[in-house]
Each structure stands twice: as C-alpha cells, then as structure tokens.
Write a protein that holds these residues in place. Sequence first.
Motif, mmCIF file in Angstrom:
data_model
loop_
_atom_site.group_PDB
_atom_site.id
_atom_site.type_symbol
_atom_site.label_atom_id
_atom_site.label_comp_id
_atom_site.label_asym_id
_atom_site.label_seq_id
_atom_site.Cartn_x
_atom_site.Cartn_y
_atom_site.Cartn_z
ATOM 1 N N ASP A 23 92.810 49.568 31.951
ATOM 2 C CA ASP A 23 93.239 50.464 33.028
ATOM 3 C C ASP A 23 94.465 51.312 32.676
ATOM 4 O O ASP A 23 94.956 52.061 33.512
ATOM 5 N N TRP A 24 94.973 51.221 31.454
ATOM 6 C CA TRP A 24 96.143 52.022 31.091
ATOM 7 C C TRP A 24 95.803 53.484 30.884
ATOM 8 O O TRP A 24 96.486 54.365 31.364
ATOM 9 N N PHE A 25 94.762 53.744 30.104
ATOM 10 C CA PHE A 25 94.427 55.112 29.725
ATOM 11 C C PHE A 25 92.987 55.433 30.087
ATOM 12 O O PHE A 25 92.135 54.545 30.124
ATOM 13 N N SER A 26 92.716 56.713 30.317
ATOM 14 C CA SER A 26 91.369 57.136 30.691
ATOM 15 C C SER A 26 90.433 57.245 29.496
ATOM 16 O O SER A 26 89.229 57.403 29.674
ATOM 17 N N GLU A 27 90.973 57.159 28.283
ATOM 18 C CA GLU A 27 90.176 57.213 27.056
ATOM 19 C C GLU A 27 90.917 56.435 25.980
ATOM 20 O O GLU A 27 92.093 56.116 26.151
ATOM 21 N N PRO A 28 90.264 56.136 24.875
ATOM 22 C CA PRO A 28 90.968 55.395 23.815
ATOM 23 C C PRO A 28 92.217 56.174 23.369
ATOM 24 O O PRO A 28 92.205 57.406 23.324
ATOM 25 N N PRO A 29 93.285 55.461 23.034
ATOM 26 C CA PRO A 29 94.512 56.150 22.646
ATOM 27 C C PRO A 29 94.357 56.861 21.300
ATOM 28 O O PRO A 29 93.572 56.434 20.448
ATOM 29 N N ALA A 30 95.096 57.945 21.137
ATOM 30 C CA ALA A 30 95.170 58.625 19.839
ATOM 31 C C ALA A 30 96.293 57.947 19.057
ATOM 32 O O ALA A 30 97.403 57.792 19.571
ATOM 33 N N VAL A 31 95.999 57.527 17.847
ATOM 34 C CA VAL A 31 96.990 56.839 17.027
ATOM 35 C C VAL A 31 97.245 57.672 15.777
ATOM 36 O O VAL A 31 96.308 58.018 15.056
ATOM 37 N N THR A 32 98.510 58.018 15.566
ATOM 38 C CA THR A 32 98.916 58.722 14.352
ATOM 39 C C THR A 32 100.034 57.911 13.711
ATOM 40 O O THR A 32 100.689 57.106 14.384
ATOM 41 N N ALA A 33 100.251 58.134 12.428
ATOM 42 C CA ALA A 33 101.279 57.353 11.741
ATOM 43 C C ALA A 33 101.780 58.081 10.510
ATOM 44 O O ALA A 33 101.094 58.941 9.953
#
Length: 169
Positions: A23-33
Amino acid sequence: MAKPPDCVLSECARWFDEQLPDDWFSEPPAVTADRDEIVVAGQLTVLERDAAGTAEPHVVVQAFREATRERRMAIAEVAQARWQRHVTWEVHYGELHARFTHAAVPVMTRLRFEERAVLDTLIDAGVARSRSEALAWCVDQVGRHQSDWIDRLRDAMTEVERIRREGPA
C-alpha cells in the motif's frame, strides 16, 4: 564506473519491491544507484480524500514520511548492509517530488587557476557560499541543461559494459 552493473540494479530493484508494503506506492518503485547511494523512488497512491482536493501534496508527503519512518529505516538498514550504499527515499505525489534523505558525498578534485576563478565568481556573486557548493551548482546546471547528452552517454556506457560482460574472459 559510475553505477553498478544492471544485474545489481535489477536484483536491488527486485529486493526493494519484495520488501515494501503493497500500500505504499501505486506501482513498483524505481531504483537507481551509484557507487555511494541507492535511491528508491515511488509514486504515492492517491487517497480518496486527496482526490477530492482536501489535502495539499506536501501534507500527504509529510504524513507518509512520518507514518512509514520506522519501516523505511529498517528496510534501509538491511539494504545498506547488503549493498554497502546509503539508501535514499524519494516520493512523487502529483507534481511534488520529495527526497527524505540523501548522501552528500565528498569528491576530491584538482582545479587549475581559471577553474577556481569560476567557482570564486559564483561565490562573490552570492550564487554559492563555498567552492564546494559552487561546484555542486555547476554540476547541477550541466545535468539540467545537458540531460539528453548525459543520458545518451550513460546509455552508451551501459552498452559497453554489457558487451564487456559478453566478451572473452
């Protein structure tokens, strides 16, 4: 190399997607590094009361930040131990993009007289308070105004890394 190989990024993205509550985000998070930091960016779910316009975006973001702080810190602690990088959280809600934390990583550089003069001019003009801040401002300006070129350069570097991995051992 400025960023970890794509296989590390995809593993990292998959790991965060598995750790975060649905329930945190409406879609999978974008992860950059990069070498120092992992940025986990998510689109906040629009709540019914917010769709009606009763809550300002910054209020929604602040409420999310406070409500999720303990869980985010626990997830970040595990990720930081696993990948040896600082974890930064970023949320998007409407037009608002907010980062809760970020790593300010010192970078050593050698500058010639003319290059230092540029930084000193920015300080004298009140654009920056220090050479470090002036240099950060310059990097930000290049990123903003040359973003297409920087993106193409990053894509090319990613392709070179992919080809290296496919080559002979």
